[in-house]
Write a protein that holds these residues in place. Structure first.
Motif, PDB file in Angstrom:
ATOM      1  N   PRO A   2       0.826  -1.208   0.000  1.00  0.00           N
ATOM      2  CA  PRO A   2       0.000   0.000   0.000  1.00  0.00           C
ATOM      3  C   PRO A   2       0.861   1.259   0.000  1.00  0.00           C
ATOM      4  O   PRO A   2       1.966   1.281   0.526  1.00  0.00           O
ATOM      5  N   VAL A   3       0.317   2.296  -0.600  1.00  0.00           N
ATOM      6  CA  VAL A   3       0.986   3.600  -0.601  1.00  0.00           C
ATOM      7  C   VAL A   3       0.632   4.285   0.698  1.00  0.00           C
ATOM      8  O   VAL A   3      -0.535   4.362   1.058  1.00  0.00           O
ATOM      9  N   PRO A   4       1.628   4.802   1.440  1.00  0.00           N
ATOM     10  CA  PRO A   4       1.328   5.482   2.702  1.00  0.00           C
ATOM     11  C   PRO A   4       0.463   6.713   2.462  1.00  0.00           C
ATOM     12  O   PRO A   4       0.688   7.458   1.495  1.00  0.00           O
ATOM     13  N   ALA A   5      -0.522   6.929   3.337  1.00  0.00           N
ATOM     14  CA  ALA A   5      -1.455   8.049   3.155  1.00  0.00           C
ATOM     15  C   ALA A   5      -0.748   9.398   3.282  1.00  0.00           C
ATOM     16  O   ALA A   5      -0.727  10.157   2.327  1.00  0.00           O
ATOM     17  N   PRO A   6      -0.150   9.737   4.417  1.00  0.00           N
ATOM     18  CA  PRO A   6       0.639  10.966   4.439  1.00  0.00           C
ATOM     19  C   PRO A   6       2.078  10.624   4.050  1.00  0.00           C
ATOM     20  O   PRO A   6       2.769   9.907   4.759  1.00  0.00           O
ATOM     21  N   LEU A   7       2.520  11.108   2.899  1.00  0.00           N
ATOM     22  CA  LEU A   7       3.879  10.803   2.442  1.00  0.00           C
ATOM     23  C   LEU A   7       4.904  11.574   3.265  1.00  0.00           C
ATOM     24  O   LEU A   7       4.699  12.730   3.608  1.00  0.00           O
ATOM     25  N   ASP A  11       9.623   8.145   2.620  1.00  0.00           N
ATOM     26  CA  ASP A  11       8.865   7.391   1.616  1.00  0.00           C
ATOM     27  C   ASP A  11       9.298   7.776   0.211  1.00  0.00           C
ATOM     28  O   ASP A  11       9.457   6.920  -0.660  1.00  0.00           O
ATOM     29  N   ARG A  50       3.883   4.509  -7.915  1.00  0.00           N
ATOM     30  CA  ARG A  50       2.651   5.024  -7.295  1.00  0.00           C
ATOM     31  C   ARG A  50       2.959   6.100  -6.255  1.00  0.00           C
ATOM     32  O   ARG A  50       2.288   7.127  -6.183  1.00  0.00           O
ATOM     33  N   ASN A  54       1.846   9.986  -6.487  1.00  0.00           N
ATOM     34  CA  ASN A  54       1.099  10.635  -5.402  1.00  0.00           C
ATOM     35  C   ASN A  54       1.848  11.844  -4.869  1.00  0.00           C
ATOM     36  O   ASN A  54       1.235  12.763  -4.330  1.00  0.00           O
ATOM     37  N   HIS A  55       3.163  11.838  -5.004  1.00  0.00           N
ATOM     38  CA  HIS A  55       3.989  12.957  -4.550  1.00  0.00           C
ATOM     39  C   HIS A  55       3.911  14.132  -5.517  1.00  0.00           C
ATOM     40  O   HIS A  55       4.269  15.251  -5.166  1.00  0.00           O
TER      41      HIS A  55
END
Length: 135
Positions: A2-7, A11, A50, A54-55
Motif C-alpha cells: 500500500p501507498v502510505p497516506a501521508p507521504l 517514503d 505510485r 502521489n507525490h
C-alpha cells in the motif's frame, strides 16, 4: 504494497531508490527487473511509481529519474512544479538585495562581505606559499 497516506521524505527517498534499482533490463524473452530478474515491472517498481505519482511527479519526470540512474538523487519535499518548496512570505527580502535582479543574488541569500568594510579584517593576498622551508 500500500501507498502510505501521508507521504514523508523517507517514503519519497525509498520510492526513488525502488524505481531506479528495479528498472527494466532488456533480455531476449522481454524486459526483466534489473535487480531480481522478475517480470518487469516488479512489485517494488510499481510501488515506487505510485508513491512518486502521489507525490506529484508525472511520468516524464519519473522516466528522467530512471534514466539518471542515481538511486540517491534528491527529490524536493514537498514537491511543487517549479522543483523546490515555496519561498516563505513571512521573511521580507532585505533592502540590500532589492533591485539586484541582474546580479544573480537569490532571495534570502546573504550579500557577500566586501573587503575594507566593517566586520572581520581581510587577510592580505598571499604571494608565496607559507609552508616551512626544507633545510
Amino acid at each position: 504494497m500500500p501507498v502510505p497516506a501521508p507521504l514523508t521524505p523517507e517514503d519519497v527517498r525509498l520510492a526513488v531508490r525502488a524505481v531506479v534499482v528495479h528498472a527494466a533490463e532488456e533480455w531476449p524473452n522481454g524486459p526483466l527487473c534489473r535487480n531480481d530478474g522478475a517480470a518487469y515491472p516488479c512489485r517494488l517498481h510499481r510501488w515506487g511509481r505510485r508513491v512518486l505519482e502521489n507525490h506529484g511527479l508525472n511520468q516524464r519526470q519519473i522516466e528522467a529519474l530512471i534514466r539518471h540512474g542515481n538511486p540517491f538523487v534528491h527529490v524536493p519535499f514537498p514537491f511543487v512544479l517549479t522543483g523546490a518548496a515555496p519561498v516563505r512570505a513571512d521573511r521580507p527580502i532585505p533592502s540590500s538585495l532589492r533591485g539586484q535582479a541582474g546580479r544573480g543574488a537569490a532571495p534570502g541569500v546573504r550579500p557577500a562581505i566586501r573587503p575594507g568594510g566593517p566586520g572581520r579584517p581581510v587577510a592580505p593576498a598571499a604571494t608565496t606559499p607559507r609552508w616551512p622551508r626544507a633545510s
